[in-house]
Design a protein around this motif. Structure first.
Motif, short mmCIF file in Angstrom:
data_model
loop_
_atom_site.label_atom_id
_atom_site.label_comp_id
_atom_site.label_asym_id
_atom_site.label_seq_id
_atom_site.Cartn_x
_atom_site.Cartn_y
_atom_site.Cartn_z
N LEU A 184 -16.36 -21.88 -22.36
CA LEU A 184 -17.83 -20.72 -21.75
C LEU A 184 -18.32 -20.42 -23.19
CD1 LEU A 184 -16.91 -19.65 -18.78
CD2 LEU A 184 -18.84 -21.75 -19.06
N LEU A 185 -18.92 -19.94 -23.65
CA LEU A 185 -19.82 -19.21 -24.16
C LEU A 185 -19.10 -17.64 -23.52
CD1 LEU A 185 -23.83 -19.89 -24.10
CD2 LEU A 185 -21.94 -20.31 -25.73
N GLU A 186 -19.33 -16.79 -24.76
CA GLU A 186 -18.78 -15.31 -24.81
C GLU A 186 -20.41 -14.29 -23.89
OE1 GLU A 186 -18.39 -11.84 -24.02
OE2 GLU A 186 -19.47 -12.14 -26.28
N PRO A 187 -20.55 -14.44 -22.68
CA PRO A 187 -21.12 -14.16 -22.14
C PRO A 187 -22.19 -12.84 -23.11
CG PRO A 187 -19.68 -13.42 -20.72
CD PRO A 187 -18.80 -14.22 -22.11
N CYS A 188 -21.14 -11.78 -23.18
CA CYS A 188 -21.63 -10.25 -23.50
C CYS A 188 -22.59 -10.24 -25.19
CB CYS A 188 -20.98 -9.18 -23.85
SG CYS A 188 -20.29 -8.84 -22.33
N THR A 210 -17.86 -8.62 -17.35
CA THR A 210 -17.32 -8.92 -16.04
C THR A 210 -15.53 -9.22 -16.05
OG1 THR A 210 -19.37 -9.36 -15.35
CG2 THR A 210 -17.12 -9.90 -13.87
N VAL A 211 -14.87 -8.97 -15.32
CA VAL A 211 -13.62 -9.04 -15.47
C VAL A 211 -13.00 -10.43 -14.33
CG1 VAL A 211 -12.07 -8.05 -14.34
CG2 VAL A 211 -12.79 -6.18 -15.19
N THR A 212 -12.16 -10.73 -15.33
CA THR A 212 -12.04 -11.87 -14.81
C THR A 212 -10.59 -13.08 -15.08
OG1 THR A 212 -13.13 -13.70 -16.51
CG2 THR A 212 -14.35 -12.96 -14.28
N TYR A 213 -9.93 -13.78 -14.39
CA TYR A 213 -8.68 -14.24 -14.26
C TYR A 213 -8.71 -14.90 -15.33
CZ TYR A 213 -7.73 -11.28 -10.32
OH TYR A 213 -8.13 -10.17 -10.16
N ASP A 214 -9.69 -15.91 -15.82
CA ASP A 214 -9.46 -16.52 -16.88
C ASP A 214 -11.09 -17.34 -17.50
OD1 ASP A 214 -9.33 -19.42 -18.03
OD2 ASP A 214 -8.32 -20.37 -16.09
N THR A 215 -11.54 -16.82 -18.31
CA THR A 215 -12.52 -16.40 -19.05
C THR A 215 -12.72 -17.91 -19.81
OG1 THR A 215 -11.11 -15.92 -21.53
CG2 THR A 215 -12.02 -14.25 -20.10
N ASP A 216 -12.56 -19.31 -19.56
CA ASP A 216 -12.44 -19.66 -19.73
C ASP A 216 -12.85 -21.07 -18.73
OD1 ASP A 216 -11.66 -20.30 -23.10
OD2 ASP A 216 -9.81 -21.44 -22.50
N ARG A 217 -12.84 -20.00 -17.73
CA ARG A 217 -13.56 -20.60 -16.48
C ARG A 217 -14.76 -19.68 -15.41
NH1 ARG A 217 -10.15 -23.59 -12.57
NH2 ARG A 217 -12.91 -23.84 -12.19
N ARG A 218 -14.30 -18.93 -15.60
CA ARG A 218 -15.25 -17.66 -15.39
C ARG A 218 -15.22 -16.62 -15.99
NH1 ARG A 218 -17.23 -17.82 -9.83
NH2 ARG A 218 -19.23 -16.42 -10.05
N ALA A 219 -17.02 -15.93 -16.34
CA ALA A 219 -17.13 -15.69 -17.52
C ALA A 219 -18.32 -14.89 -17.13
CB ALA A 219 -16.85 -15.45 -19.05
N ARG A 227 -17.51 -22.13 -15.23
CA ARG A 227 -17.44 -23.78 -15.31
C ARG A 227 -16.27 -24.18 -14.48
NH1 ARG A 227 -13.33 -26.56 -18.55
NH2 ARG A 227 -11.48 -24.58 -18.07
N VAL A 228 -16.84 -25.48 -13.55
CA VAL A 228 -16.42 -25.76 -12.58
C VAL A 228 -15.61 -27.27 -13.46
CG1 VAL A 228 -16.96 -27.35 -10.96
CG2 VAL A 228 -18.95 -25.46 -11.42
N VAL A 229 -14.34 -26.92 -12.33
CA VAL A 229 -13.56 -28.25 -12.94
C VAL A 229 -13.07 -29.11 -11.41
CG1 VAL A 229 -10.55 -28.74 -13.87
CG2 VAL A 229 -12.49 -27.48 -15.00
N SER A 230 -12.90 -30.20 -10.94
CA SER A 230 -12.55 -30.48 -10.23
C SER A 230 -11.53 -31.35 -10.21
CB SER A 230 -13.30 -31.78 -10.05
OG SER A 230 -12.82 -32.81 -8.36
N TYR A 231 -10.56 -30.96 -9.18
CA TYR A 231 -8.62 -31.31 -9.09
C TYR A 231 -8.01 -33.10 -8.81
CZ TYR A 231 -8.10 -27.10 -12.46
OH TYR A 231 -7.78 -25.88 -13.18
N ASP A 232 -9.94 -33.53 -8.19
CA ASP A 232 -9.89 -34.94 -7.55
C ASP A 232 -9.82 -35.74 -7.98
OD1 ASP A 232 -10.04 -36.87 -5.77
OD2 ASP A 232 -11.04 -35.79 -4.19
N PRO A 233 -8.66 -36.37 -8.27
CA PRO A 233 -8.99 -37.74 -9.75
C PRO A 233 -9.78 -38.64 -9.06
CG PRO A 233 -7.10 -37.83 -7.88
CD PRO A 233 -7.65 -36.35 -7.83
N THR A 234 -10.32 -38.75 -7.83
CA THR A 234 -11.79 -39.42 -7.68
C THR A 234 -13.24 -38.36 -7.53
OG1 THR A 234 -11.48 -39.06 -4.70
CG2 THR A 234 -10.24 -40.81 -6.00
N VAL A 235 -13.66 -37.29 -7.77
CA VAL A 235 -15.00 -36.41 -7.98
C VAL A 235 -14.41 -35.83 -9.37
CG1 VAL A 235 -15.51 -34.60 -7.13
CG2 VAL A 235 -14.33 -35.92 -5.11
N SER A 236 -15.67 -36.24 -10.40
CA SER A 236 -16.11 -35.53 -11.51
C SER A 236 -16.44 -33.89 -11.07
CB SER A 236 -17.31 -36.53 -11.96
OG SER A 236 -18.43 -35.93 -11.29
#
Length: 303
Positions: A58-62, A94-103, A124-133
Protein backbone atom coordinates in the motif's frame (compact mmCIF):
# COMPACT_ATOMS: atom_id res chain seq x y z
CA UNK A 1 18.82 -68.78 -21.43
CA UNK A 2 21.55 -67.70 -19.05
CA UNK A 3 22.25 -64.56 -21.10
CA UNK A 4 18.56 -63.75 -21.25
CA UNK A 5 18.34 -64.02 -17.45
CA UNK A 6 21.35 -61.75 -17.00
CA UNK A 7 19.84 -59.02 -19.20
CA UNK A 8 16.53 -59.20 -17.29
CA UNK A 9 18.36 -58.87 -13.98
CA UNK A 10 20.26 -55.78 -15.24
CA UNK A 11 17.03 -54.13 -16.36
CA UNK A 12 15.46 -54.78 -12.97
CA UNK A 13 18.43 -53.19 -11.20
CA UNK A 14 18.26 -50.14 -13.49
CA UNK A 15 14.53 -49.72 -12.78
CA UNK A 16 15.09 -49.92 -9.03
CA UNK A 17 17.83 -47.27 -9.25
CA UNK A 18 15.55 -44.97 -11.27
CA UNK A 19 12.76 -45.32 -8.70
CA UNK A 20 15.17 -44.47 -5.89
CA UNK A 21 16.37 -41.29 -7.63
CA UNK A 22 12.77 -40.21 -8.32
CA UNK A 23 11.77 -40.72 -4.68
CA UNK A 24 14.78 -38.70 -3.51
CA UNK A 25 13.89 -35.83 -5.87
CA UNK A 26 10.31 -35.88 -4.62
CA UNK A 27 11.47 -35.49 -1.01
CA UNK A 28 13.83 -32.59 -1.69
CA UNK A 29 11.91 -30.67 -4.40
CA UNK A 30 9.36 -27.80 -3.97
CA UNK A 31 9.47 -24.62 -1.94
CA UNK A 32 8.75 -24.36 1.75
CA UNK A 33 6.68 -21.79 3.58
CA UNK A 34 9.60 -19.37 3.73
CA UNK A 35 10.05 -19.45 -0.01
CA UNK A 36 6.44 -18.86 -0.96
CA UNK A 37 4.47 -15.65 -1.24
CA UNK A 38 2.23 -14.97 1.76
CA UNK A 39 -0.56 -13.94 -0.62
CA UNK A 40 -0.24 -17.03 -2.82
CA UNK A 41 -3.25 -19.26 -3.11
CA UNK A 42 -3.10 -23.03 -3.02
CA UNK A 43 -4.71 -25.20 -5.62
CA UNK A 44 -8.46 -25.61 -5.53
CA UNK A 45 -10.38 -28.90 -5.73
CA UNK A 46 -9.71 -29.07 -9.47
CA UNK A 47 -6.00 -28.30 -9.03
CA UNK A 48 -6.37 -24.76 -10.40
CA UNK A 49 -5.87 -21.44 -8.62
CA UNK A 50 -6.59 -17.78 -9.35
CA UNK A 51 -4.00 -15.06 -9.69
CA UNK A 52 -3.26 -12.78 -6.70
CA UNK A 53 -4.35 -9.15 -6.81
CA UNK A 54 -2.48 -6.43 -8.66
CA UNK A 55 -1.29 -4.63 -5.52
CA UNK A 56 1.02 -6.35 -3.05
CA UNK A 57 1.70 -3.29 -0.85
CA UNK A 58 0.00 0.00 0.00
CA UNK A 59 0.96 3.65 -0.29
CA UNK A 60 2.21 5.31 2.88
CA UNK A 61 -1.00 7.23 3.69
CA UNK A 62 0.36 10.26 5.57
CA UNK A 63 2.81 10.91 2.74
CA UNK A 64 0.37 10.15 -0.08
CA UNK A 65 -1.11 13.67 -0.29
CA UNK A 66 0.89 16.57 -1.67
CA UNK A 67 1.49 19.59 0.54
CA UNK A 68 -0.29 21.91 -1.92
CA UNK A 69 -3.40 19.71 -1.70
CA UNK A 70 -3.29 19.72 2.10
CA UNK A 71 -3.06 23.53 2.11
CA UNK A 72 -6.24 23.65 0.04
CA UNK A 73 -8.11 21.06 2.13
CA UNK A 74 -6.99 22.43 5.51
CA UNK A 75 -7.14 26.24 5.18
CA UNK A 76 -6.95 26.77 8.93
CA UNK A 77 -3.38 25.47 9.05
CA UNK A 78 -2.02 28.56 7.27
CA UNK A 79 -2.66 30.74 10.34
CA UNK A 80 -0.86 28.39 12.75
CA UNK A 81 2.70 28.91 14.02
CA UNK A 82 5.21 27.08 11.87
CA UNK A 83 5.76 24.14 14.24
CA UNK A 84 2.03 23.53 14.69
CA UNK A 85 1.43 23.98 10.97
CA UNK A 86 4.02 21.33 10.11
CA UNK A 87 2.50 18.98 12.67
CA UNK A 88 -0.94 19.52 11.17
CA UNK A 89 0.31 18.76 7.66
CA UNK A 90 2.13 15.59 8.80
CA UNK A 91 -1.11 14.00 9.93
CA UNK A 92 -1.68 11.21 12.42
CA UNK A 93 -1.18 7.61 11.24
CA UNK A 94 -3.95 5.13 11.94
CA UNK A 95 -2.81 2.32 14.23
CA UNK A 96 -2.99 -1.00 12.34
CA UNK A 97 -1.41 -4.41 12.82
CA UNK A 98 -0.29 -4.90 9.21
CA UNK A 99 0.43 -1.80 7.14
CA UNK A 100 0.66 -3.91 3.97
CA UNK A 101 -3.00 -4.84 4.44
CA UNK A 102 -4.52 -1.75 6.10
CA UNK A 103 -3.20 1.78 6.53
CA UNK A 104 -4.67 5.21 7.15
CA UNK A 105 -4.01 8.77 8.22
CA UNK A 106 -6.04 11.72 9.54
CA UNK A 107 -5.63 15.50 9.65
CA UNK A 108 -7.53 18.25 11.44
CA UNK A 109 -7.28 22.02 11.71
CA UNK A 110 -9.27 24.70 13.53
CA UNK A 111 -9.35 28.22 12.13
CA UNK A 112 -11.28 31.44 12.60
CA UNK A 113 -13.77 30.44 9.91
CA UNK A 114 -14.29 26.89 11.11
CA UNK A 115 -12.72 23.44 11.44
CA UNK A 116 -11.81 20.88 8.82
CA UNK A 117 -11.24 17.14 9.14
CA UNK A 118 -9.69 14.80 6.60
CA UNK A 119 -8.96 11.08 6.72
CA UNK A 120 -7.87 8.42 4.25
CA UNK A 121 -8.06 4.66 4.66
CA UNK A 122 -6.37 2.10 2.38
CA UNK A 123 -7.42 -1.53 2.51
CA UNK A 124 -5.62 -4.16 0.42
CA UNK A 125 -7.99 -7.09 0.08
CA UNK A 126 -6.63 -10.64 -0.03
CA UNK A 127 -8.77 -13.72 -0.59
CA UNK A 128 -7.40 -16.94 0.85
CA UNK A 129 -9.98 -19.01 -1.02
CA UNK A 130 -8.08 -20.57 -3.95
CA UNK A 131 -11.18 -20.32 -6.14
CA UNK A 132 -11.96 -16.62 -5.43
CA UNK A 133 -9.68 -13.87 -6.73
CA UNK A 134 -8.48 -10.92 -4.68
CA UNK A 135 -10.23 -8.57 -7.12
CA UNK A 136 -13.56 -10.32 -6.69
CA UNK A 137 -13.23 -10.29 -2.91
CA UNK A 138 -12.44 -6.53 -3.14
CA UNK A 139 -15.62 -6.07 -5.20
CA UNK A 140 -17.56 -7.65 -2.35
CA UNK A 141 -15.94 -5.40 0.25
CA UNK A 142 -16.69 -2.33 -1.89
CA UNK A 143 -20.30 -3.47 -2.45
CA UNK A 144 -20.77 -3.76 1.29
CA UNK A 145 -19.65 -0.15 1.78
CA UNK A 146 -21.99 0.95 -0.99
CA UNK A 147 -24.90 -0.82 0.70
CA UNK A 148 -24.03 0.73 4.09
CA UNK A 149 -24.26 4.17 2.48
CA UNK A 150 -27.70 3.30 1.07
CA UNK A 151 -26.49 3.64 -2.51
CA UNK A 152 -27.53 1.17 -5.20
CA UNK A 153 -25.39 1.02 -8.29
CA UNK A 154 -26.94 0.65 -11.78
CA UNK A 155 -25.57 -2.91 -11.99
CA UNK A 156 -27.45 -3.97 -8.86
CA UNK A 157 -30.64 -5.05 -10.58
CA UNK A 158 -29.11 -6.52 -13.73
CA UNK A 159 -25.58 -7.97 -13.47
CA UNK A 160 -23.62 -7.48 -16.66
CA UNK A 161 -22.59 -10.44 -18.77
CA UNK A 162 -19.27 -11.92 -17.80
CA UNK A 163 -19.41 -10.73 -14.20
CA UNK A 164 -17.72 -13.40 -12.06
CA UNK A 165 -19.66 -15.02 -9.27
CA UNK A 166 -18.16 -16.56 -6.16
CA UNK A 167 -18.55 -20.36 -5.96
CA UNK A 168 -20.82 -21.81 -3.34
CA UNK A 169 -18.82 -22.82 -0.24
CA UNK A 170 -18.47 -26.52 0.45
CA UNK A 171 -18.84 -26.89 4.18
CA UNK A 172 -17.45 -23.48 5.16
CA UNK A 173 -14.93 -20.88 4.03
CA UNK A 174 -11.18 -20.65 4.36
CA UNK A 175 -9.63 -18.11 6.69
CA UNK A 176 -9.99 -14.77 5.00
CA UNK A 177 -12.13 -16.39 2.30
CA UNK A 178 -15.71 -15.56 1.48
CA UNK A 179 -19.10 -17.04 0.96
CA UNK A 180 -21.03 -16.33 -2.23
CA UNK A 181 -21.93 -12.76 -3.15
CA UNK A 182 -21.85 -9.55 -1.16
CA UNK A 183 -23.34 -11.35 1.84
CA UNK A 184 -19.77 -12.29 2.75
CA UNK A 185 -19.24 -8.78 4.02
CA UNK A 186 -22.15 -8.99 6.39
CA UNK A 187 -24.05 -6.39 4.37
CA UNK A 188 -27.00 -6.90 2.09
CA UNK A 189 -26.23 -7.52 -1.61
CA UNK A 190 -26.41 -4.49 -3.89
CA UNK A 191 -29.85 -5.51 -5.17
CA UNK A 192 -31.19 -5.24 -1.61
CA UNK A 193 -29.29 -2.15 -0.51
CA UNK A 194 -30.61 -0.11 2.36
CA UNK A 195 -33.90 1.66 1.84
CA UNK A 196 -33.76 5.34 0.89
CA UNK A 197 -33.43 7.76 3.77
CA UNK A 198 -36.62 9.37 5.06
CA UNK A 199 -37.81 12.31 2.98
CA UNK A 200 -36.22 11.07 -0.25
CA UNK A 201 -37.94 11.76 -3.55
CA UNK A 202 -39.58 8.77 -5.21
CA UNK A 203 -37.66 9.41 -8.43
CA UNK A 204 -34.11 10.67 -8.92
CA UNK A 205 -33.80 14.38 -9.71
CA UNK A 206 -32.78 15.47 -13.22
CA UNK A 207 -29.13 15.80 -14.10
CA UNK A 208 -26.10 13.48 -14.02
CA UNK A 209 -26.96 12.12 -10.59
CA UNK A 210 -30.28 10.79 -11.87
CA UNK A 211 -28.58 8.33 -14.17
CA UNK A 212 -25.70 7.48 -11.87
CA UNK A 213 -27.45 6.51 -8.67
CA UNK A 214 -30.69 5.63 -6.95
CA UNK A 215 -29.38 6.98 -3.63
CA UNK A 216 -31.35 9.61 -1.76
CA UNK A 217 -30.35 13.11 -0.76
CA UNK A 218 -29.91 13.87 2.93
CA UNK A 219 -31.56 16.97 4.29
CA UNK A 220 -29.64 20.06 3.23
CA UNK A 221 -27.98 18.53 0.15
CA UNK A 222 -28.63 20.60 -2.99
CA UNK A 223 -30.36 18.91 -5.90
CA UNK A 224 -27.89 17.25 -8.25
CA UNK A 225 -25.31 16.72 -5.48
CA UNK A 226 -27.00 13.75 -3.83
CA UNK A 227 -25.06 10.65 -2.74
CA UNK A 228 -24.35 8.80 -5.96
CA UNK A 229 -22.18 6.44 -7.94
CA UNK A 230 -19.16 8.08 -9.62
CA UNK A 231 -18.81 6.55 -13.05
CA UNK A 232 -15.45 8.08 -13.99
CA UNK A 233 -13.26 7.11 -11.03
CA UNK A 234 -11.11 3.95 -10.79
CA UNK A 235 -12.85 0.57 -11.21
CA UNK A 236 -15.85 1.59 -9.09
CA UNK A 237 -16.63 4.55 -6.85
CA UNK A 238 -19.37 6.34 -4.99
CA UNK A 239 -19.86 9.58 -3.05
CA UNK A 240 -21.84 10.15 0.13
CA UNK A 241 -22.80 13.52 1.64
CA UNK A 242 -24.13 13.79 5.20
CA UNK A 243 -25.15 16.95 7.06
CA UNK A 244 -25.44 16.67 10.84
CA UNK A 245 -25.60 18.94 13.85
CA UNK A 246 -22.67 19.00 16.26
CA UNK A 247 -24.17 19.76 19.64
CA UNK A 248 -27.27 21.93 19.63
CA UNK A 249 -26.51 24.43 16.90
CA UNK A 250 -23.38 23.96 14.78
CA UNK A 251 -23.83 22.12 11.49
CA UNK A 252 -21.21 19.67 10.26
CA UNK A 253 -21.00 18.19 6.77
CA UNK A 254 -18.96 15.12 5.87
CA UNK A 255 -18.34 14.08 2.28
CA UNK A 256 -17.07 10.54 1.74
CA UNK A 257 -15.61 9.15 -1.47
CA UNK A 258 -14.99 5.40 -1.66
CA UNK A 259 -13.35 3.79 -4.66
CA UNK A 260 -11.89 0.44 -5.66
CA UNK A 261 -8.83 -0.01 -7.83
CA UNK A 262 -8.18 -3.72 -8.43
CA UNK A 263 -7.80 -5.31 -4.98
CA UNK A 264 -7.46 -2.04 -3.00
CA UNK A 265 -10.42 -0.16 -1.51
CA UNK A 266 -9.82 3.50 -0.60
CA UNK A 267 -12.07 5.55 1.69
CA UNK A 268 -11.76 9.35 1.93
CA UNK A 269 -13.71 11.43 4.44
CA UNK A 270 -13.60 15.21 4.31
CA UNK A 271 -15.61 17.32 6.73
CA UNK A 272 -16.19 20.95 7.61
CA UNK A 273 -17.90 22.71 10.53
CA UNK A 274 -18.23 26.48 10.09
CA UNK A 275 -17.58 28.76 13.05
CA UNK A 276 -20.89 30.59 12.53
CA UNK A 277 -23.86 28.58 13.70
CA UNK A 278 -26.08 29.96 10.94
CA UNK A 279 -23.76 28.86 8.15
CA UNK A 280 -24.25 25.56 6.30
CA UNK A 281 -21.13 23.89 4.85
CA UNK A 282 -21.05 24.03 1.06
CA UNK A 283 -21.75 20.61 -0.50
CA UNK A 284 -20.42 21.56 -3.92
CA UNK A 285 -17.05 22.78 -2.66
CA UNK A 286 -16.50 19.84 -0.31
CA UNK A 287 -17.50 17.31 -2.96
CA UNK A 288 -15.22 18.83 -5.58
CA UNK A 289 -12.24 18.79 -3.23
CA UNK A 290 -12.90 15.23 -2.05
CA UNK A 291 -13.26 13.98 -5.62
CA UNK A 292 -10.09 15.78 -6.68
CA UNK A 293 -8.16 14.07 -3.90
CA UNK A 294 -9.67 10.71 -4.85
CA UNK A 295 -8.50 11.09 -8.45
CA UNK A 296 -4.99 12.01 -7.30
CA UNK A 297 -4.81 8.93 -5.06
CA UNK A 298 -6.17 6.67 -7.81
CA UNK A 299 -3.41 7.93 -10.13
CA UNK A 300 -0.81 7.38 -7.41
CA UNK A 301 -1.81 3.73 -7.13
CA UNK A 302 -1.48 3.35 -10.88
CA UNK A 303 2.06 4.81 -10.95
Amino acid sequence: MQRRAYVSGGAAALAALTLGVTALAGCSGGSGADGGDTDSKGGGPSGTSVQPGKYRTLLEPCGSIQRSTLRDLLPGAAALPEEQRERAYRGTPTVTYDTDRRAGCSWKTDGPDGSHRLSVDFERVVSYDPTVSDDFRAQQVYAGKEAEAGIESPSATAPSAGTPSAPAPSGGTAAGGTASGAAATGAAPRATAQAPKPGAASTPPPGPAATASTGSAPSGTPEGLEPRVLADLADAAFLDDVLTRAGSTAQHRTVSVVFRTSNVVVTIRYGEQPARVTEVPDSKELQEKAQGLARNLAESFED
